[in-house]
Design a protein around this motif. Structure first.
Motif, short mmCIF file in Angstrom:
data_model
loop_
_atom_site.label_atom_id
_atom_site.label_comp_id
_atom_site.label_asym_id
_atom_site.label_seq_id
_atom_site.Cartn_x
_atom_site.Cartn_y
_atom_site.Cartn_z
N GLU A 256 -1.16 -8.03 2.29
CA GLU A 256 0.02 -7.30 1.83
C GLU A 256 1.27 -8.17 1.94
O GLU A 256 2.11 -8.19 1.04
CB GLU A 256 0.20 -6.02 2.63
CG GLU A 256 1.30 -5.12 2.12
CD GLU A 256 1.30 -3.75 2.76
OE1 GLU A 256 0.83 -2.79 2.15
OE2 GLU A 256 1.77 -3.66 3.93
N GLU B 278 2.86 1.15 -3.54
CA GLU B 278 1.99 0.95 -4.71
C GLU B 278 2.65 0.03 -5.73
O GLU B 278 2.66 0.28 -6.93
CB GLU B 278 1.56 2.28 -5.34
CG GLU B 278 0.71 3.13 -4.40
CD GLU B 278 0.02 4.29 -5.09
OE1 GLU B 278 0.20 4.46 -6.32
OE2 GLU B 278 -0.71 5.03 -4.40
N LYS B 279 3.22 -1.04 -5.20
CA LYS B 279 3.86 -2.04 -6.05
C LYS B 279 3.39 -3.43 -5.65
O LYS B 279 3.13 -3.70 -4.47
CB LYS B 279 5.38 -1.96 -5.94
CG LYS B 279 5.99 -0.68 -6.55
CD LYS B 279 7.49 -0.70 -6.47
CE LYS B 279 8.10 0.59 -7.01
NZ LYS B 279 7.85 0.75 -8.47
N GLN C 106 0.79 -1.22 0.00
CA GLN C 106 0.00 0.00 0.00
C GLN C 106 0.84 1.28 0.00
O GLN C 106 0.44 2.29 -0.59
CB GLN C 106 -0.95 0.00 1.20
CG GLN C 106 -1.94 -1.15 1.18
CD GLN C 106 -2.87 -1.12 -0.02
OE1 GLN C 106 -3.77 -0.30 -0.09
NE2 GLN C 106 -2.64 -2.02 -0.98
N ASP D 7 4.91 -2.39 -10.78
CA ASP D 7 4.23 -1.14 -10.44
C ASP D 7 2.73 -1.24 -10.67
O ASP D 7 2.27 -1.75 -11.71
CB ASP D 7 4.83 -0.01 -11.28
CG ASP D 7 4.37 1.35 -10.81
OD1 ASP D 7 4.93 1.85 -9.82
OD2 ASP D 7 3.44 1.89 -11.43
N TYR D 8 1.96 -0.71 -9.72
CA TYR D 8 0.49 -0.75 -9.82
C TYR D 8 0.00 -0.03 -11.08
O TYR D 8 -0.89 -0.52 -11.78
CB TYR D 8 -0.13 -0.11 -8.58
CG TYR D 8 -1.64 -0.07 -8.59
CD1 TYR D 8 -2.38 -1.15 -8.12
CD2 TYR D 8 -2.34 1.03 -9.08
CE1 TYR D 8 -3.77 -1.14 -8.14
CE2 TYR D 8 -3.72 1.06 -9.11
CZ TYR D 8 -4.43 -0.02 -8.64
OH TYR D 8 -5.81 0.00 -8.68
#
Length: 322
Positions: free
Chosen positions: A268, A118-119, A115, A125-126
């Motif tokens: 996560e 953001e990966k 979170q 990468d998101y």
């Protein structure tokens, strides 16, 4: 393989990776890994797992695709249409419209990112994976490309354990199943955990769903769900067992919220950190009955995922064979 794998306390091995992540552990010859902990399922492990097939009995671990009838908000229930007398013949076709995570499911590696960074797993990468769709390497198709999943499965039956130890709990609450519970169930059921195993925990929620317990309706609104308590110790234990995947009949495998009031820590850690698929909302009642009958809680497990390039998740398509 276990001797070559760093312990949790030795993670991460990459300077750009988040704490406790396995980014780079399974990379080989300069190629970025996309399979995560499924790498623990070696050919040798699959051959060993076939020894679990002793009685020839099998059971499917999928809820009907239209259950729960009231899926998680934002996830549309399945729509099924049947067309009669198609193609000018006395035959039929049907269409299915569904969210892959509205019923029994495997969360793929594009479901939940780290979170703060953001990966996704291994640094994907998101934005590249989801928004621009320029990197689909972690899509659910990767499971098909590796040949699906065939492994040894182990069932930890918390319903059985709770009855034996007079533990009173509500499957529609956020009751936390602790690491101590897990270790005691392993001992109580005479199990051993092997590298490449898929760990499945029965809470009893699938029974409530299949019986249309009145509490199923609207239980999402309460935001409290049973599951394992994702303490740092539990997350460390999961990695150090070299498990290939984890699953449950619970909504998220982990309890929501956790005992420290955090949310989604295990998602996560497992999905973004380890590259470990998470199975949710499995139907475990028939599996538990078969295991009890045979007094054996390990079995051969197969998963044939949907082959969707860039897909986030797949309906479960999971079967156990004794």
């Amino acid at each position: 393989m276990a001797g070559d794998i760093p312990s949790y306390k030795s993670l991460p091995i990459r300077s750009d990776a988040p704490t406790g992540s396995a980014w780079g552990v399974f990379d080989k010859d300069g190629v970025r890994d996309v399979y995560g902990t499924l790498n623990f399922i070696t050919r040798k492990a699959v051959v060993a797992a076939r020894e679990e097939i002793q009685t020839g009995e099998s059971v499917v671990l999928n809820l009907p695709l239209d259950e729960p009838s009231d899926p998680c908000p934002g996830r549309r229930p399945m729509k099924h249409e049947v067309y009669s007398r198609v193609h000018g013949m006395v035959c039929s076709d049907d269409d299915l419209h569904l969210n892959t995570q509205s019923s029994s499911q495997w969360d793929g590696l594009l479901h939940y990112a780290n979170q703060s960074l953001e990966k996704y797993y291994n640094g994907v990468d998101y934005v590249d994976a989801i928004e621009s769709r320029t990197d689909q390497s972690l899509g659910i198709q990767a499971l098909s490309e590796r040949g699906g999943v065939a492994a040894r499965g182990v069932l930890l039956d918390f319903v059985r354990y709770a009855g034996k130890h007079s533990i009173d709990y509500d499957v529609f609450s956020n009751f936390p199943i602790s690491l101590d519970h897990i270790k005691e169930m392993i001992t109580d059921q005479g199990l051993r955990i092997c590298p490449g195993d898929i760990l499945i925990i029965r809470t009893g929620l699938s029974k409530g769903i299949r019986e249309s317990d009145p509490r199923v309706k609207g239980f999402w609104d309460r935001g409290t769900h049973i599951g394992v308590d994702p303490t740092p110790e539990l997350i460390e234990w999961i990695w150090d067992q070299n498990l290939a995947a984890v699953a449950s009949d619970a909504v998220a495998f982990e309890c929501i919220p956790a005992s420290d009031n955090s949310r989604m820590r295990l998602h996560e850690a497992c999905l973004a950190g380890f590259g470990m698929p998470i199975g949710e909302l499995f139907d475990l009642e028939a599996l538990a009955a078969l295991a009890e009958k045979n007094q054996r809680w390990s079995f051969f497990l197969t998963v044939c995922p949907l082959n969707v390039r860039g897909g986030v998740a797949t309906i479960a398509n999971t079967m156990a064979i004794f």
